[in-house]
Design a protein around this motif. Structure first.
Motif, PDB file in Angstrom:
ATOM      1  N   PHE A  53       4.967  15.782  -2.949  1.00 41.35           N
ATOM      2  CA  PHE A  53       4.190  17.517  -3.186  1.00 41.35           C
ATOM      3  C   PHE A  53       2.913  17.848  -2.747  1.00 41.35           C
ATOM      4  O   PHE A  53       2.558  18.709  -2.337  1.00 41.35           O
ATOM      5  N   TYR A  54       1.842  16.690  -2.650  1.00 38.66           N
ATOM      6  CA  TYR A  54       0.555  17.118  -2.118  1.00 38.66           C
ATOM      7  C   TYR A  54       0.592  16.072  -0.638  1.00 38.66           C
ATOM      8  O   TYR A  54      -0.556  16.160   0.334  1.00 38.66           O
ATOM      9  N   ASN A  55       1.825  16.468  -0.260  1.00 38.18           N
ATOM     10  CA  ASN A  55       2.329  16.620   1.514  1.00 38.18           C
ATOM     11  C   ASN A  55       1.525  14.815   1.826  1.00 38.18           C
ATOM     12  O   ASN A  55       0.624  14.826   3.136  1.00 38.18           O
ATOM     13  N   TYR A  56       1.593  13.775   0.788  1.00 35.79           N
ATOM     14  CA  TYR A  56       0.582  12.398   1.540  1.00 35.79           C
ATOM     15  C   TYR A  56       2.114  11.572   2.364  1.00 35.79           C
ATOM     16  O   TYR A  56       3.451  12.069   2.157  1.00 35.79           O
ATOM     17  N   GLU A  57       1.498  11.269   3.359  1.00 35.40           N
ATOM     18  CA  GLU A  57       2.488  10.716   4.558  1.00 35.40           C
ATOM     19  C   GLU A  57       2.912   9.632   3.917  1.00 35.40           C
ATOM     20  O   GLU A  57       2.746   8.592   2.777  1.00 35.40           O
ATOM     21  N   SER A  58       3.997   9.270   3.575  1.00 37.54           N
ATOM     22  CA  SER A  58       4.735   8.153   3.163  1.00 37.54           C
ATOM     23  C   SER A  58       4.768   6.938   4.543  1.00 37.54           C
ATOM     24  O   SER A  58       5.183   6.851   5.650  1.00 37.54           O
ATOM     25  N   VAL A  59       4.753   5.251   3.558  1.00 36.31           N
ATOM     26  CA  VAL A  59       4.073   4.406   4.314  1.00 36.31           C
ATOM     27  C   VAL A  59       5.496   3.635   4.732  1.00 36.31           C
ATOM     28  O   VAL A  59       6.046   3.244   5.347  1.00 36.31           O
ATOM     29  N   ILE A  60       6.838   3.772   3.826  1.00 36.82           N
ATOM     30  CA  ILE A  60       7.943   3.876   4.265  1.00 36.82           C
ATOM     31  C   ILE A  60       8.736   4.509   5.063  1.00 36.82           C
ATOM     32  O   ILE A  60       9.577   3.866   5.994  1.00 36.82           O
TER      33      ILE A  60
ATOM     34  N   PRO B 244       4.983  -9.473   9.222  1.00 37.54           N
ATOM     35  CA  PRO B 244       6.564  -9.331   8.245  1.00 37.54           C
ATOM     36  C   PRO B 244       7.165  -8.955   7.054  1.00 37.54           C
ATOM     37  O   PRO B 244       8.153  -8.689   7.120  1.00 37.54           O
ATOM     38  N   LEU B 245       6.667  -8.532   6.866  1.00 42.04           N
ATOM     39  CA  LEU B 245       6.696  -7.278   5.138  1.00 42.04           C
ATOM     40  C   LEU B 245       5.594  -6.116   4.707  1.00 42.04           C
ATOM     41  O   LEU B 245       4.408  -7.052   4.383  1.00 42.04           O
ATOM     42  N   VAL B 246       6.195  -5.456   4.399  1.00 41.00           N
ATOM     43  CA  VAL B 246       4.790  -4.110   3.572  1.00 41.00           C
ATOM     44  C   VAL B 246       6.113  -3.691   2.560  1.00 41.00           C
ATOM     45  O   VAL B 246       7.157  -3.980   1.877  1.00 41.00           O
ATOM     46  N   LEU B 247       5.146  -3.796   1.206  1.00 39.68           N
ATOM     47  CA  LEU B 247       5.483  -3.828  -0.100  1.00 39.68           C
ATOM     48  C   LEU B 247       4.769  -2.004  -0.223  1.00 39.68           C
ATOM     49  O   LEU B 247       3.860  -2.069   0.024  1.00 39.68           O
ATOM     50  N   SER B 248       5.648  -1.580  -0.599  1.00 40.48           N
ATOM     51  CA  SER B 248       5.035   0.302  -0.736  1.00 40.48           C
ATOM     52  C   SER B 248       5.843   0.960  -1.999  1.00 40.48           C
ATOM     53  O   SER B 248       6.559   0.371  -2.478  1.00 40.48           O
ATOM     54  N   TYR B 249       5.394   2.349  -2.484  1.00 40.16           N
ATOM     55  CA  TYR B 249       6.980   2.865  -2.798  1.00 40.16           C
ATOM     56  C   TYR B 249       6.088   4.295  -3.150  1.00 40.16           C
ATOM     57  O   TYR B 249       4.698   4.327  -2.641  1.00 40.16           O
ATOM     58  N   ASP B 250       6.454   5.833  -3.306  1.00 44.63           N
ATOM     59  CA  ASP B 250       6.516   7.050  -2.763  1.00 44.63           C
ATOM     60  C   ASP B 250       6.870   7.253  -4.641  1.00 44.63           C
ATOM     61  O   ASP B 250       7.859   6.918  -5.059  1.00 44.63           O
ATOM     62  N   LEU B 251       5.938   8.095  -4.268  1.00 48.34           N
ATOM     63  CA  LEU B 251       5.455   9.201  -6.362  1.00 48.34           C
ATOM     64  C   LEU B 251       6.055  10.187  -5.901  1.00 48.34           C
ATOM     65  O   LEU B 251       5.734  11.202  -5.112  1.00 48.34           O
TER      66      LEU B 251
ATOM     67  N   GLY C 128       0.776  -1.335   0.374  1.00 47.11           N
ATOM     68  CA  GLY C 128      -0.092  -0.067   0.261  1.00 47.11           C
ATOM     69  C   GLY C 128       0.749   1.188  -0.247  1.00 47.11           C
ATOM     70  O   GLY C 128       2.191   1.314   0.166  1.00 47.11           O
ATOM     71  N   CYS C 129       0.303   2.674   0.262  1.00 42.73           N
ATOM     72  CA  CYS C 129       0.800   3.732  -0.503  1.00 42.73           C
ATOM     73  C   CYS C 129      -0.075   4.785   0.766  1.00 42.73           C
ATOM     74  O   CYS C 129      -1.536   4.838   0.908  1.00 42.73           O
ATOM     75  N   GLN C 130       0.251   5.476   1.118  1.00 42.72           N
ATOM     76  CA  GLN C 130      -0.309   7.131   1.220  1.00 42.72           C
ATOM     77  C   GLN C 130      -1.121   6.665   2.963  1.00 42.72           C
ATOM     78  O   GLN C 130      -0.676   5.807   3.606  1.00 42.72           O
ATOM     79  N   GLN C 131      -1.672   7.708   3.185  1.00 43.08           N
ATOM     80  CA  GLN C 131      -1.942   7.630   4.183  1.00 43.08           C
ATOM     81  C   GLN C 131      -3.346   6.792   4.664  1.00 43.08           C
ATOM     82  O   GLN C 131      -2.860   6.351   5.930  1.00 43.08           O
ATOM     83  N   ILE C 132      -3.864   6.503   4.090  1.00 47.04           N
ATOM     84  CA  ILE C 132      -4.788   4.887   4.406  1.00 47.04           C
ATOM     85  C   ILE C 132      -4.214   3.750   5.043  1.00 47.04           C
ATOM     86  O   ILE C 132      -4.681   3.832   5.788  1.00 47.04           O
ATOM     87  N   CYS C 133      -3.217   3.871   4.022  1.00 48.99           N
ATOM     88  CA  CYS C 133      -1.919   2.589   4.344  1.00 48.99           C
ATOM     89  C   CYS C 133      -1.213   2.876   5.739  1.00 48.99           C
ATOM     90  O   CYS C 133      -1.025   2.293   6.419  1.00 48.99           O
TER      91      CYS C 133
ATOM     92  N   ASN D 215     -20.534  15.605  -2.877  1.00 48.84           N
ATOM     93  CA  ASN D 215     -21.540  17.432  -2.778  1.00 48.84           C
ATOM     94  C   ASN D 215     -20.985  18.378  -4.169  1.00 48.84           C
ATOM     95  O   ASN D 215     -19.860  18.014  -4.900  1.00 48.84           O
ATOM     96  N   ASN D 216     -22.525  19.062  -3.614  1.00 49.26           N
ATOM     97  CA  ASN D 216     -21.765  20.289  -6.300  1.00 49.26           C
ATOM     98  C   ASN D 216     -21.153  20.015  -6.392  1.00 49.26           C
ATOM     99  O   ASN D 216     -20.412  20.918  -7.191  1.00 49.26           O
ATOM    100  N   ASP D 217     -20.157  20.857  -5.016  1.00 52.82           N
ATOM    101  CA  ASP D 217     -18.868  21.205  -5.537  1.00 52.82           C
ATOM    102  C   ASP D 217     -18.032  20.723  -4.900  1.00 52.82           C
ATOM    103  O   ASP D 217     -16.243  21.752  -4.758  1.00 52.82           O
ATOM    104  N   GLU D 218     -17.251  20.138  -4.799  1.00 50.90           N
ATOM    105  CA  GLU D 218     -16.123  19.478  -4.147  1.00 50.90           C
ATOM    106  C   GLU D 218     -15.313  18.634  -5.420  1.00 50.90           C
ATOM    107  O   GLU D 218     -16.183  18.481  -6.384  1.00 50.90           O
ATOM    108  N   THR D 219     -14.390  18.875  -5.190  1.00 55.29           N
ATOM    109  CA  THR D 219     -13.588  18.753  -5.919  1.00 55.29           C
ATOM    110  C   THR D 219     -12.679  17.420  -6.356  1.00 55.29           C
ATOM    111  O   THR D 219     -12.803  16.654  -4.938  1.00 55.29           O
ATOM    112  N   GLY D 220     -12.164  17.055  -7.404  1.00 59.06           N
ATOM    113  CA  GLY D 220     -11.142  15.891  -7.213  1.00 59.06           C
ATOM    114  C   GLY D 220     -10.239  15.605  -5.679  1.00 59.06           C
ATOM    115  O   GLY D 220     -10.464  14.135  -5.310  1.00 59.06           O
ATOM    116  N   PHE D 221     -10.018  16.358  -5.480  1.00 52.68           N
ATOM    117  CA  PHE D 221      -9.103  15.980  -4.548  1.00 52.68           C
ATOM    118  C   PHE D 221      -9.626  16.109  -2.760  1.00 52.68           C
ATOM    119  O   PHE D 221      -9.209  15.283  -2.412  1.00 52.68           O
ATOM    120  N   GLU D 222     -11.059  16.579  -2.771  1.00 51.99           N
ATOM    121  CA  GLU D 222     -11.235  16.829  -1.603  1.00 51.99           C
ATOM    122  C   GLU D 222     -12.084  15.887  -1.365  1.00 51.99           C
ATOM    123  O   GLU D 222     -11.975  15.166  -0.492  1.00 51.99           O
TER     124      GLU D 222
END
Length: 304
Positions: free
Chosen positions: A40-47, A28-35, A7-12, A153-160
């Motif tokens: 840039f979007y300030n996502y937390e790193s699983v690594i 015993p093991l996690v597989l991940s990678y950071d893009l 997995g990746c990002q905050q959810i993982c 929501n009507n004005d919700e953005t892709g990021f939101e």
């Protein structure tokens, strides 16, 4: 219980922290990678989280035979794919006795594929959802364990919307974890053909000949901090981050791309195929003075 996580990002990160506190769980093991965009979007790193927790983490570019052998030797009881963003081969699916569990931000079988939240906005959906399902040989086609509907929501953005889905998905996965690993949830086959959408093509410039609701959906999907939609006037680029539907008095929908009104001496109203949009959040590149802005953005001017 041996649990491998991909997995990746905050959810993982949230899921790893949750499992690390459970007494009878071994990771015993996690597989991940950071893009690059993750940083840039300030996502937390699983690594980074794995290193803090003393959990072994590897970052393979693909599932080589060596990686598959490593997974086999660890004998995982179950594998969780928590926004891993890679297709898991059938040679790995058959390894864990309890299978592989994936979390997907749509109401499967609809909007299978890599960016379902974005496609949901582009197609003007009123709701989407979270699906926790088993992985099979198809892409997001496995039996469904849990689903939860989420309003858009009507004005919700892709990021939101994406951020909201990831947050709710994390909570849903953690809430049902014990039921999942103890086979307390009956899997259900996906019903119907459903739909699949691939990666988004880069859309840079607005086509004012489109219907205004579709233009608004594009603006919402790509709004900051993503790459917002653009328009051009003369030698200037207009970065458009938010628009709203607007209905000028006695207006006939002609001349798409024409500025038909300036509201409060601030917000341009632009003609589209079937009505108008008001630009309420936009930026002019390169920057200009307020005086020159009024000369550039005025009634009767056309976007190129």
């Amino acid at each position: 219980m041996n649990i491998i996580i991909m997995g990746c990002q905050q959810i993982c990160c949230d899921f790893i922290r949750y499992l690390s506190k459970k007494n009878k769980v071994n990771i015993p093991l996690v597989l991940s990678y950071d893009l690059p965009e993750d940083k840039f979007y300030n996502y937390e790193s699983v690594i980074k989280v794995c290193k803090q927790k003393g959990i072994k983490v590897i970052t393979p570019k693909f599932f080589s035979n060596d990686i598959i052998e490593i997974i086999k030797k660890l004998k995982p009881d179950i594998i969780f794919s928590v926004y891993y963003r890679k297709i898991i081969p059938s040679s790995i699916i058959s390894i864990p006795s309890k299978g592989i569990i994936n979390i997907h931000p749509s109401l499967l079988p609809f909007y299978r594929g890599p960016v379902p939240t974005a496609w949901s906005i582009l197609y003007n959906e009123k709701y989407t959802g979270i699906t926790i399902h088993k992985i099979d040989k198809g892409i997001d086609t496995g039996d469904i364990l849990i689903q939860k509907k989420i309003n858009i929501n009507n004005d919700e953005t892709g990021f939101e919307l994406y951020t909201k889905c990831m947050s709710l998905g994390s909570k849903l996965l953690i809430k049902n974890f014990n039921k999942i690993i103890n086979n307390k949830i009956k899997p259900n086959k996906q019903k119907g053909i459903g739909s699949y959408y691939g990666k988004l093509k880069k859309i840079n410039f607005i086509d004012w000949k489109m219907k205004r609701i579709n233009i608004k959906s594009q603006v919402r999907t790509f709004a900051k901090p993503y790459n917002p939609m653009q328009a051009v006037i003369g030698n200037y680029t207009i970065i458009i981050n938010k628009v709203i539907l607007y209905n000028p008095r006695n207006f006939t929908a002609i001349h798409p791309g024409k500025i038909v009104e300036i509201v409060k001496n601030k917000y341009p109203v632009v003609s589209c195929a079937d009505g108008c949009l008001m630009l309420v959040d936009f930026e002019i590149i390169p920057k200009i003075s307020q005086k020159n802005k009024k000369i550039l953005i005025k009634k009767g001017i056309y976007f190129d």
